[in-house]
Design a protein around this motif. Sequence first.
Motif, short mmCIF file in Angstrom:
data_model
loop_
_atom_site.label_atom_id
_atom_site.label_comp_id
_atom_site.label_asym_id
_atom_site.label_seq_id
_atom_site.Cartn_x
_atom_site.Cartn_y
_atom_site.Cartn_z
N ASP A 119 0.86 -1.19 0.00
CA ASP A 119 0.00 0.00 0.00
C ASP A 119 0.89 1.23 0.00
O ASP A 119 1.69 1.42 0.92
CB ASP A 119 -0.90 -0.02 1.24
CG ASP A 119 -1.87 1.15 1.30
OD1 ASP A 119 -1.86 2.00 0.39
OD2 ASP A 119 -2.65 1.21 2.28
N ALA A 120 0.79 2.07 -1.03
CA ALA A 120 1.63 3.26 -1.14
C ALA A 120 0.99 4.51 -0.52
O ALA A 120 1.52 5.61 -0.66
CB ALA A 120 1.97 3.53 -2.60
N THR A 121 -0.13 4.33 0.17
CA THR A 121 -0.80 5.47 0.79
C THR A 121 0.08 6.08 1.87
O THR A 121 0.56 5.36 2.76
CB THR A 121 -2.13 5.03 1.42
OG1 THR A 121 -2.93 4.38 0.43
CG2 THR A 121 -2.89 6.24 1.98
N PRO A 122 0.31 7.41 1.86
CA PRO A 122 1.14 8.03 2.90
C PRO A 122 0.58 7.80 4.30
O PRO A 122 -0.63 7.67 4.49
CB PRO A 122 1.10 9.52 2.53
CG PRO A 122 0.81 9.53 1.06
CD PRO A 122 -0.11 8.37 0.83
N THR A 123 1.49 7.76 5.26
CA THR A 123 1.10 7.51 6.65
C THR A 123 0.89 8.79 7.44
O THR A 123 0.31 8.76 8.53
CB THR A 123 2.20 6.70 7.35
OG1 THR A 123 3.39 7.50 7.44
CG2 THR A 123 2.50 5.41 6.59
N GLY A 124 1.41 9.91 6.94
CA GLY A 124 1.36 11.16 7.69
C GLY A 124 2.62 11.42 8.49
O GLY A 124 2.77 12.49 9.10
N ASP A 125 3.54 10.47 8.51
CA ASP A 125 4.83 10.61 9.17
C ASP A 125 5.86 10.97 8.10
O ASP A 125 6.07 10.21 7.16
CB ASP A 125 5.19 9.28 9.84
CG ASP A 125 6.54 9.29 10.55
OD1 ASP A 125 7.53 9.74 9.94
OD2 ASP A 125 6.61 8.82 11.70
N ALA A 126 6.49 12.14 8.21
CA ALA A 126 7.35 12.65 7.14
C ALA A 126 8.49 11.70 6.81
O ALA A 126 8.76 11.40 5.64
CB ALA A 126 7.90 14.03 7.52
N ALA A 127 9.19 11.21 7.84
CA ALA A 127 10.32 10.31 7.60
C ALA A 127 9.85 9.00 6.98
O ALA A 127 10.47 8.46 6.05
CB ALA A 127 11.07 10.05 8.90
N LEU A 128 8.75 8.49 7.49
CA LEU A 128 8.21 7.22 7.00
C LEU A 128 7.72 7.36 5.56
O LEU A 128 7.95 6.48 4.72
CB LEU A 128 7.08 6.78 7.92
CG LEU A 128 6.79 5.28 8.02
CD1 LEU A 128 8.03 4.52 8.43
CD2 LEU A 128 5.65 5.04 8.99
N ASP A 129 7.06 8.48 5.26
CA ASP A 129 6.52 8.67 3.92
C ASP A 129 7.62 8.89 2.88
O ASP A 129 7.49 8.49 1.73
CB ASP A 129 5.53 9.83 3.90
CG ASP A 129 4.24 9.48 4.63
OD1 ASP A 129 3.98 8.27 4.83
OD2 ASP A 129 3.51 10.39 5.03
N ALA A 130 8.73 9.51 3.29
CA ALA A 130 9.87 9.65 2.38
C ALA A 130 10.44 8.27 2.05
O ALA A 130 10.79 7.99 0.88
CB ALA A 130 10.94 10.54 3.00
N ALA A 131 10.52 7.40 3.06
CA ALA A 131 11.00 6.05 2.81
C ALA A 131 10.03 5.27 1.94
O ALA A 131 10.44 4.54 1.02
CB ALA A 131 11.20 5.32 4.15
N LEU A 132 8.74 5.44 2.18
CA LEU A 132 7.74 4.76 1.38
C LEU A 132 7.81 5.20 -0.08
O LEU A 132 7.70 4.37 -0.99
CB LEU A 132 6.34 5.05 1.96
CG LEU A 132 5.16 4.36 1.28
CD1 LEU A 132 5.29 2.84 1.34
CD2 LEU A 132 3.85 4.81 1.95
N ALA A 133 8.02 6.49 -0.31
CA ALA A 133 8.13 6.99 -1.67
C ALA A 133 9.35 6.40 -2.38
O ALA A 133 9.29 6.08 -3.58
CB ALA A 133 8.21 8.52 -1.67
#
Length: 221
Positions: free
Chosen positions: A61-75
């Motif tokens: 699931d590529a939906t952002p989590t709202g956590d900046a560090a986590l979402d950068a890693a997800l991207a």
Amino acid sequence: MSEGGLTLAEEIVLLALDDETGRPVGRSGMAPDRALAGALLMQLALAGRVDTDRDRLILVDATPTGDAALDAALARLAAPGAPADARGAIPLLARDAPAARAAILDRLVARGILRREEGRVLWILPDRRYPKTPGRPEVTEARTRLRTLLLMEEIPAPQDALLLGLARAAGLLPLLFSEAELEAVQPWLGVVTRIESLNRSLAVAVSDVRGVGLGTAQREG
């Protein structure tokens, strides 16, 4: 998150700060960045964004989590050409570890868990430190849990088992235990790191953090 509301990545960042000076401690080189990358990867797995097994890393699931560090890693992991396994993902995410660490430190400062102090070394070089705020339970919670886990031979919760593996990989255990304590907990540490019921895919990711670029750990846990 831990009982105190901290993420796995936040707890690793806190454990890697000296209690008195607010400066980084633990192994030098790439180890802290790899450990933080591993924390972010495991946090994404716990959040249901990725899954891993011994051979593959699967974007669920590529939906952002709202956590900046986590979402950068997800991207990073969702980008074309991203590694297809945890062994490749960890060094990729480690490239962004300084930015992720800065975002996490800023968040911990905003929450009052850390203080930011600016100074100079030899009156020339800038020196930024992050002393821990006295009296905040989050400052000591992760350390207390890991010490209890090993010294009292408790069965770990999945996140604590992952945190233990990351702290071990980053060379933080000698900062949490005396030499005699480390020697005493070796048998239970071996049991904990082999517990199969944790989450097999995440346990593989811990192994990859230890094995990719960290080198062979000295006997410290």
